[in-house]
Design an enzyme around this catalytic site. Sequence first.
Site, PDB file in Angstrom:
ATOM      1  N   GLY A  39       0.824  -1.202   0.000  1.00  0.00           N
ATOM      2  CA  GLY A  39       0.000   0.000   0.000  1.00  0.00           C
ATOM      3  C   GLY A  39       0.858   1.251   0.000  1.00  0.00           C
ATOM      4  CB  VAL A  43       8.640  -2.553   6.980  1.00  0.00           C
ATOM      5  CG1 VAL A  43       9.309  -2.847   8.324  1.00  0.00           C
ATOM      6  CG2 VAL A  43       7.147  -2.364   7.175  1.00  0.00           C
ATOM      7  CG  ASP A 165      -5.031  -8.074   8.228  1.00  0.00           C
ATOM      8  OD1 ASP A 165      -5.574  -9.110   7.771  1.00  0.00           O
ATOM      9  OD2 ASP A 165      -4.053  -7.535   7.683  1.00  0.00           O
TER      10      ASP A 165
END
Length: 319
Positions: A39, A43, A165
């Site tokens: 998205g 990281v 999630d």
Amino acid sequence: MNTIGLTILVRMGNCLCVRESVEINGSKFYVRDSIGEGGFSTVQLVESASSHKLYALKRITCHAQSDEKVALSEVEYHKALCHPNIVECVDSDLVGVPDLIGNRTSQVLILLPYYPRGTLHEELMRRQANGSPIEETTVLTTFRGICEATLCMHSAKPHPLAHRDIKTANVLLKDDFTPVLMDLGSVARARVEVNGSTDARKLQDEASEKCSMAYKAPELFNVEAFCHIDERTDVWSLGCLLYALCFYKSPFEAVYERGDSVALAAVSGNIRIPDNHPYSQDVTDLIESLLKVSADERPYVDWVVNSVDQLINKSAGAV
């Protein structure tokens, strides 16, 4: 947040002639490697310039003030949810100012601990390749830790929160196999009153964006126009995760990989337990109790924790 590959450990020793750096509230960090992206976030593995300690740095790119508000809410959830089985936010910062007209963005920086062992998903994929299932007591103690993290969210004040999630790829493992639930970007108020088709469409769209298909509760696939959604969406996901702890993947993973309808598979309620597995009837019964199609028939997570405690005691011969 995507899974952390073991290739990082190999690449960590490589000499970097030009080292990218980032500052978080005045502290300098060197970027060692890319861990993953998805998205509008990335990281990276970073190293403290002062202590040389390694961290995982989540960088969320914001194109508008509304994006920034959502990203900063993730930081607030980290502050509100302090638990040994929920990933800690070591530090955070906001840099830049989003401007759609000027094509400028801001970034929310979230500094997290780095766990070299990686995720539960990676552990299960290694075990599947080697044909080495996790021993039942370890399954139960690992699952209990994840349930404790979930209970912390569901008990939040002033209103319960849902992770939305929960999956093996969102569980990090410490060196001693202690599970740590991560990625609070999907966290939301657990209890939602849906009053009309507009509310239903909004919640369904949010679930499509933030909930992983193979772990998503049936009531989030086709949200009814007038209904009540609560924290038992997470209990369904926990059922899928417990199944994966035993059999490597969610019961709906194969359906998703084939491109078939996960929604239809979830609503059907048909969960196939593999033959010739090493787990007790108690464990498979627990899986089936969590994967009830109707949320009203699913237990709350405090019941799940108590049930797991009983099974741990039973397996240890205490009962």
